[in-house]
Design a protein around this motif. Sequence first.
Motif, PDB file in Angstrom:
ATOM      1  N   GLN A   1      -1.257   7.125 -12.209  1.00  0.00           N
ATOM      2  CA  GLN A   1      -2.681   6.971 -11.942  1.00  0.00           C
ATOM      3  C   GLN A   1      -2.949   5.549 -11.411  1.00  0.00           C
ATOM      4  N   ILE A   2      -3.603   5.484 -10.257  1.00  0.00           N
ATOM      5  CA  ILE A   2      -3.884   4.203  -9.605  1.00  0.00           C
ATOM      6  C   ILE A   2      -5.385   3.965  -9.611  1.00  0.00           C
TER       7      ILE A   2
ATOM      8  N   LEU B   1       3.661   5.837  -5.593  1.00  0.00           N
ATOM      9  CA  LEU B   1       3.511   5.945  -7.050  1.00  0.00           C
ATOM     10  C   LEU B   1       2.468   6.992  -7.411  1.00  0.00           C
ATOM     11  N   GLN B   2       1.371   7.002  -6.637  1.00  0.00           N
ATOM     12  CA  GLN B   2       0.329   8.005  -6.891  1.00  0.00           C
ATOM     13  C   GLN B   2       0.870   9.403  -6.660  1.00  0.00           C
ATOM     14  N   ALA B   3       1.716   9.559  -5.662  1.00  0.00           N
ATOM     15  CA  ALA B   3       2.299  10.872  -5.361  1.00  0.00           C
ATOM     16  C   ALA B   3       3.204  11.343  -6.494  1.00  0.00           C
ATOM     17  N   LYS B   4       3.781  10.397  -7.243  1.00  0.00           N
ATOM     18  CA  LYS B   4       4.670  10.740  -8.361  1.00  0.00           C
ATOM     19  C   LYS B   4       3.889  10.944  -9.657  1.00  0.00           C
ATOM     20  N   GLY B   5       2.564  10.844  -9.572  1.00  0.00           N
ATOM     21  CA  GLY B   5       1.733  11.124 -10.733  1.00  0.00           C
ATOM     22  C   GLY B   5       1.222   9.899 -11.446  1.00  0.00           C
TER      23      GLY B   5
ATOM     24  N   ALA C   1       0.837  -1.207   0.000  1.00  0.00           N
ATOM     25  CA  ALA C   1       0.000   0.000   0.000  1.00  0.00           C
ATOM     26  C   ALA C   1       0.866   1.248   0.000  1.00  0.00           C
ATOM     27  N   GLY C   2       1.958   1.212   0.761  1.00  0.00           N
ATOM     28  CA  GLY C   2       2.878   2.357   0.789  1.00  0.00           C
ATOM     29  C   GLY C   2       3.497   2.604  -0.571  1.00  0.00           C
TER      30      GLY C   2
ATOM     31  N   ILE D   1      -9.819   0.317  -7.139  1.00  0.00           N
ATOM     32  CA  ILE D   1     -10.565  -0.958  -7.051  1.00  0.00           C
ATOM     33  C   ILE D   1      -9.624  -2.112  -7.345  1.00  0.00           C
ATOM     34  N   ALA D   2      -8.801  -1.940  -8.388  1.00  0.00           N
ATOM     35  CA  ALA D   2      -7.808  -2.967  -8.727  1.00  0.00           C
ATOM     36  C   ALA D   2      -6.746  -3.054  -7.632  1.00  0.00           C
ATOM     37  N   ALA D   3      -6.390  -1.846  -7.087  1.00  0.00           N
ATOM     38  CA  ALA D   3      -5.377  -1.823  -6.028  1.00  0.00           C
ATOM     39  C   ALA D   3      -5.863  -2.579  -4.789  1.00  0.00           C
ATOM     40  N   ALA D   4      -7.176  -2.433  -4.488  1.00  0.00           N
ATOM     41  CA  ALA D   4      -7.738  -3.146  -3.336  1.00  0.00           C
ATOM     42  C   ALA D   4      -7.619  -4.653  -3.539  1.00  0.00           C
ATOM     43  N   GLY D   5      -7.829  -5.102  -4.783  1.00  0.00           N
ATOM     44  CA  GLY D   5      -7.678  -6.522  -5.084  1.00  0.00           C
ATOM     45  C   GLY D   5      -6.239  -6.976  -4.908  1.00  0.00           C
ATOM     46  N   VAL D   6      -5.305  -6.075  -5.362  1.00  0.00           N
ATOM     47  CA  VAL D   6      -3.882  -6.409  -5.209  1.00  0.00           C
ATOM     48  C   VAL D   6      -3.525  -6.524  -3.723  1.00  0.00           C
TER      49      VAL D   6
END
Length: 354
Positions: free
Chosen positions: A35-36, A29-33, A23-24, A39-44
């Motif tokens: 795009q996340i 990655l989101q902070a560096k621009g 998650a960190g 919903i997919a991230a929750a699955g990951v």
Amino acid sequence: MVRIKTKEAASAWIGLLATVIVAGVLFSLQAKGVQIRWIAAAGVLLGTFTIVTFVALFIIRKYVSYKLKPIYSIVLSRDVHTKEIFSELKDKKVEDIGEELTAWADTNDKEIARLKEAEQFRKQYLGNVAHELKTPIFNVQGYISTLLDGGLEDELINRKYLERAEKSIDRLINIVNDLDTISKLESSMNKLDMEKFDVVALAKEIADQAEMEADKKGIKISVKGAENLPSPFWALADKHYIGQVFVNLIINSIRYGKEGGQTRIRFRDMLDKILVEVEDNGLGIGKEDLPRVFERFYRTDKGRSREQGGTGLGLAIVKHIIEAHGERITVRSEPGVGSTFSFTLKKVNLQDIK
């Protein structure tokens, strides 16, 4: 501080840590621009937690099994397969395993202590047997050697030495008979012949047989309750062996009784038990000797005991017989006042006697 008590909890914490790390990474990655898609991230994240948790649980079980395998092999005294350890640990906490191994270690320590005590007893017992047999054997050897060296022709000593040799042989026979009795009582082959009998009548019969020896010291033997036979005290026991108990206790009270003294045999109704007491007003037993009076070959007055002809096994035989019946024998005594030996027997109701 988090306390982890189970393998599953440890695995879950590892899975949670891996999930937090992933998650960190996603947040960075989101902070560096980048795009996340959350919903997919929750699955990951969920997949990371599940996979890492199960992998960690497998590795922990494998490691614990590897470490515990030699320990369980020692505990069970055989080669243990890893699958057995897996099955054994399936529903157990680590603390449970620790408690099991601690209990096993305690039991093992107690068994080792018991074996050491038994070994010490065996050595002491063999030493006592050798010591008790040595004296009469050497006496017989000495008397016979004297007779063979010319004493046989001397009428002044031949009969005297033969009588002494006979006395030593009688002592040897008594020791061997008593050892044989104890051996039979300890052996599982020995079966008690349980029967119903009047215990007061039996005590009176034994007392009458010992009367001649008691008369030598002016000792009076009284059996309370023997005036009107049959008595209300009927026991279920091995009559032969209980008779031997009375013989040993009564003879013991005569040997250590004072001149002109008394031996009293009393009976008490204890509901489903009969309490039998054999009391004398003789020498008594010191406090330091009381705990050991039922030990084999133990004597409170060694020299005097041998003079009286005792083998040192009488009370040990009494204890074995009473305990073989599932009962207990105790002694209370005071030096100069006397001793009282008490034991219980299973009582038979008079209406059950046909």
